[in-house]
Design a protein around this motif. Structure first.
Motif, short mmCIF file in Angstrom:
data_model
loop_
_atom_site.label_atom_id
_atom_site.label_comp_id
_atom_site.label_asym_id
_atom_site.label_seq_id
_atom_site.Cartn_x
_atom_site.Cartn_y
_atom_site.Cartn_z
N PRO A 106 104.55 -39.16 -37.25
CA PRO A 106 103.78 -40.28 -37.79
C PRO A 106 103.73 -41.51 -36.90
O PRO A 106 102.87 -42.39 -37.10
N SER A 107 104.60 -41.60 -35.91
CA SER A 107 104.64 -42.78 -35.03
C SER A 107 103.64 -42.70 -33.88
O SER A 107 103.65 -43.58 -33.01
N MET A 108 102.76 -41.70 -33.87
CA MET A 108 101.94 -41.46 -32.68
C MET A 108 100.43 -41.52 -32.94
O MET A 108 99.68 -40.63 -32.53
N PRO A 109 99.92 -42.57 -33.57
CA PRO A 109 98.47 -42.62 -33.84
C PRO A 109 97.62 -42.71 -32.57
O PRO A 109 96.50 -42.18 -32.54
N GLU A 110 98.11 -43.35 -31.52
CA GLU A 110 97.33 -43.44 -30.28
C GLU A 110 97.16 -42.06 -29.64
O GLU A 110 96.09 -41.73 -29.13
N VAL A 111 98.23 -41.27 -29.68
CA VAL A 111 98.14 -39.91 -29.14
C VAL A 111 97.20 -39.06 -29.99
O VAL A 111 96.41 -38.25 -29.47
N GLN A 112 97.23 -39.25 -31.28
CA GLN A 112 96.29 -38.55 -32.16
C GLN A 112 94.85 -38.89 -31.77
O GLN A 112 93.99 -38.00 -31.69
N ASP A 113 94.57 -40.14 -31.49
CA ASP A 113 93.23 -40.58 -31.10
C ASP A 113 92.84 -39.99 -29.74
O ASP A 113 91.70 -39.55 -29.55
N LEU A 114 93.77 -39.98 -28.79
CA LEU A 114 93.49 -39.41 -27.48
C LEU A 114 93.20 -37.91 -27.56
O LEU A 114 92.33 -37.39 -26.86
N GLY A 343 102.25 -46.94 -25.47
CA GLY A 343 102.11 -47.10 -24.03
C GLY A 343 101.05 -46.18 -23.44
O GLY A 343 100.24 -46.60 -22.60
N LEU A 344 101.02 -44.92 -23.87
CA LEU A 344 100.02 -43.99 -23.38
C LEU A 344 98.61 -44.44 -23.77
O LEU A 344 97.68 -44.37 -22.96
N GLY A 345 98.46 -44.88 -25.00
CA GLY A 345 97.15 -45.35 -25.45
C GLY A 345 96.67 -46.56 -24.67
O GLY A 345 95.50 -46.63 -24.27
N GLU A 346 97.56 -47.50 -24.44
CA GLU A 346 97.19 -48.70 -23.69
C GLU A 346 96.82 -48.36 -22.24
O GLU A 346 95.84 -48.90 -21.70
N PHE A 347 97.61 -47.50 -21.64
CA PHE A 347 97.39 -47.13 -20.25
C PHE A 347 96.04 -46.43 -20.07
O PHE A 347 95.25 -46.79 -19.19
N GLN A 348 95.77 -45.43 -20.92
CA GLN A 348 94.52 -44.70 -20.78
C GLN A 348 93.31 -45.59 -21.07
O GLN A 348 92.29 -45.49 -20.39
N ALA A 349 93.44 -46.48 -22.05
CA ALA A 349 92.33 -47.39 -22.35
C ALA A 349 92.03 -48.30 -21.17
O ALA A 349 90.86 -48.56 -20.85
N SER A 350 93.07 -48.76 -20.50
CA SER A 350 92.87 -49.62 -19.33
C SER A 350 92.20 -48.85 -18.20
O SER A 350 91.27 -49.36 -17.54
N LEU A 351 92.65 -47.62 -17.95
CA LEU A 351 92.02 -46.81 -16.92
C LEU A 351 90.55 -46.56 -17.23
O LEU A 351 89.69 -46.61 -16.34
N ASP A 352 90.25 -46.29 -18.49
CA ASP A 352 88.86 -46.05 -18.89
C ASP A 352 88.00 -47.27 -18.60
O ASP A 352 86.88 -47.15 -18.07
N GLN A 353 88.51 -48.46 -18.92
CA GLN A 353 87.75 -49.68 -18.70
C GLN A 353 87.53 -49.97 -17.22
O GLN A 353 86.54 -50.60 -16.85
N MET A 354 88.44 -49.50 -16.37
CA MET A 354 88.31 -49.73 -14.94
C MET A 354 87.51 -48.63 -14.24
O MET A 354 87.35 -48.65 -13.02
N GLY A 355 87.00 -47.66 -15.01
CA GLY A 355 86.25 -46.58 -14.41
C GLY A 355 87.11 -45.57 -13.67
O GLY A 355 86.62 -44.87 -12.77
N LEU A 356 88.38 -45.46 -14.04
CA LEU A 356 89.31 -44.58 -13.36
C LEU A 356 89.71 -43.37 -14.21
O LEU A 356 90.70 -42.70 -13.92
N THR A 357 88.93 -43.08 -15.23
CA THR A 357 89.26 -42.00 -16.15
C THR A 357 89.48 -40.67 -15.44
O THR A 357 90.42 -39.93 -15.74
#
Length: 471
Positions: A106-114, A343-357
């Motif tokens: 239950p503590s992993m909603p960002e991973v669920q979204d990813l 942390g994983l959700g924040e990191f991936q979101a930042s990469l996406d915004q920078m065009g580094l997906t």
């Protein structure tokens, strides 16, 4: 006094981190890998990020069977450690070959979204193997097992070296760096950047990691201020002048001091290069205040500054400690998985915004899985477990490998006692696919992972797992 605080211990640690290959013995595998010399655009940029969940994550409470029959099996086996079905976060859109569906802690909603956005997948029941192992070969002692099986120190090293039948101090990130960045210049930032100090994974024979913190590189900086008095500015000038004189001093009759000074000089040179390269780089998105999130923010900043750093191909090593939950498993894991997921959700979101997906793949690992059985309030050391792989190149929204039955005893062909599960996917298989994505030629993988041929036919036309999407 307006100078940056530089502690002697931190500076010496930074100096030691650049001792590329000093005191290291061994033979680097010679394999073909792409040259980093003329790669200067974002399309050629690639980064591998490895997050070690140090201590042995109880990953069968991270990735949980959700379909009713399979959950009932899980609930019976895990006893007082079982998570309540209504609280689990369902992973929609995927069923395995056994018609099993899955859910998350239950503590992993960002991973669920990813997972839902197909930017993250799991590899199930993965672990260190020298060769395929059956329950029979384990019980009759005929199987070749990883050295120090279920030992923290050994398994922690083997996850980094990919040589579980040896005890060596080099890792597969380091061996790749030996080939990709063989003769770095004095102020060339190494391919391997560590947020966890010196580590085995990024040490090759001639390569090592460059250690930074979540705030950046470590070195001496004298920062003048407009509010400083003339006396203070003069003091800062004298400090810097004397430090530069120290770095340029020659100990002609003392090779030990001269070597140490050379390392210190290189550490300061790399610090200035790293500092200048990232100082104007800003990463989008919000990163929470946990050490892990702040380290991932620095990783994102370093990846964005790859051209300025002169390292279009990068590896990163992060160590998130504290997963040895022999006690208070439920409370501790709830807190720590929350930090990891955020942390994983924040990191991936930042990469996406920078065009580094499409340029970055992130993988988690851990010493070992843990026992399915409870020791009363926690779990003990196990073997196979579950990990995550994240990024645009990943074939997301899936569970790769074979999720095992969670029954106990003779009815489970993988349980060698107390719910210690024999891995059905070798770490070599996952690593090989990541190495191929990074640029290692398929026919060279056997040199990088000597045991790989026991788990995958290198002459076949298929990928080891299919984890990375085909171009």
């Amino acid at each position: 006094m307006s100078t940056t605080n530089i502690s002697r211990r931190r500076f010496l640690k930074s100096s030691a981190a650049v001792a590329a290959g000093v005191g290291i013995t061994g033979v680097a595998p010679s394999f073909a890998a792409p040259s980093a010399g003329n790669q200067s655009n974002i399309k050629n940029q690639k980064a591998l990020v490895f997050i070690m969940l140090d201590g042995g994550n109880d990953s069968y409470n991270m990735l949980v069977p959700y379909s009713q029959h399979h959950y009932a099996e899980y609930n019976k086996t895990r006893s007082n450690l079982a998570l309540k079905h209504p609280k689990l976060l369902a992973l929609d859109g995927f069923k395995d070959k056994d018609n099993r569906t899955f859910a998350l802690h239950p503590s992993m909603p960002e991973v669920q979204d990813l997972f839902a956005k197909k930017k993250l997948s799991f590899i199930s029941n993965i672990g260190l193997l020298v060769e395929p192992v059956t329950k029979e070969s384990f019980k009759n002692n005929s199987a070749k097992l990883p050295l120090g099986l279920m030992s923290h120190s050994d398994q922690f090293k083997h996850w980094q070296s990919a040589r579980p039948n040896e005890r060596i101090n080099q890792g597969w990130f380091g061996f790749m760096a030996d080939s990709i960045q063989p003769n770095p210049k004095l102020n060339q930032i190494p391919m391997g950047i560590s947020l966890a100090g010196r580590n085995i994974m990024q040490d090759g024979v001639g390569s090592t990691s460059y250690a930074i913190t979540e705030k950046g590189s470590v070195g001496l900086v004298v920062k003048p201020s407009r509010r400083q008095s003339s006396d203070m500015r003069e003091l800062n000038r004298i400090i810097l002048k004397n430090f530069e004189a120290l770095l340029n001093y020659k100990y002609d009759n003392d090779p030990f001091k001269q070597t140490y000074l050379s390392l210190t000089r290189k550490a300061q040179s790399l610090h200035e290069k790293f500092r200048d390269s990232i100082k104007s780089v800003r990463v989008p998105g919000r990163f929470s205040g946990s050490p892990l999130s702040q380290q991932l923010k620095m990783v994102a900043q370093s990846i964005k500054a790859a051209d300025e750093l002169g390292t279009p191909q990068q590896t990163f090593f992060i160590r998130y400690m504290g997963w040895d939950h022999h006690d208070e498993l439920l409370d501790n894991q709830q807190r720590m998985l929350r930090v990891l997921s955020r942390g994983l959700g924040e990191f991936q979101a930042s990469l996406d915004q920078m065009g580094l997906t499409e340029q970055v793949v992130t993988m988690t690992g851990s010493d070992f899985g843990r026992t399915l059985t409870s020791n009363g309030n926690g779990t003990d050391h196990g073997w196979g477990g579950n990990v995550m792989v994240m990024g645009g190149p990943v074939d997301g929204g899936k569970v790769f490998g074979r999720y095992p039955d969670l029954t106990l005893g003779s009815s489970n062909s993988l349980d060698v006692g107390n719910g210690v599960l024999i891995p059905t996917t070798s770490t070599d298989v996952a690593y090989a696919e990541l190495a191929m994505w990074f640029g290692v030629q398929k026919n060279e993988l056997g040199k990088l992972f000597p045991n790989l041929h026991k788990f995958h036919d290198l002459s076949s036309g298929s990928l080891p797992l299919g984890l990375i999407k085909q171009a």
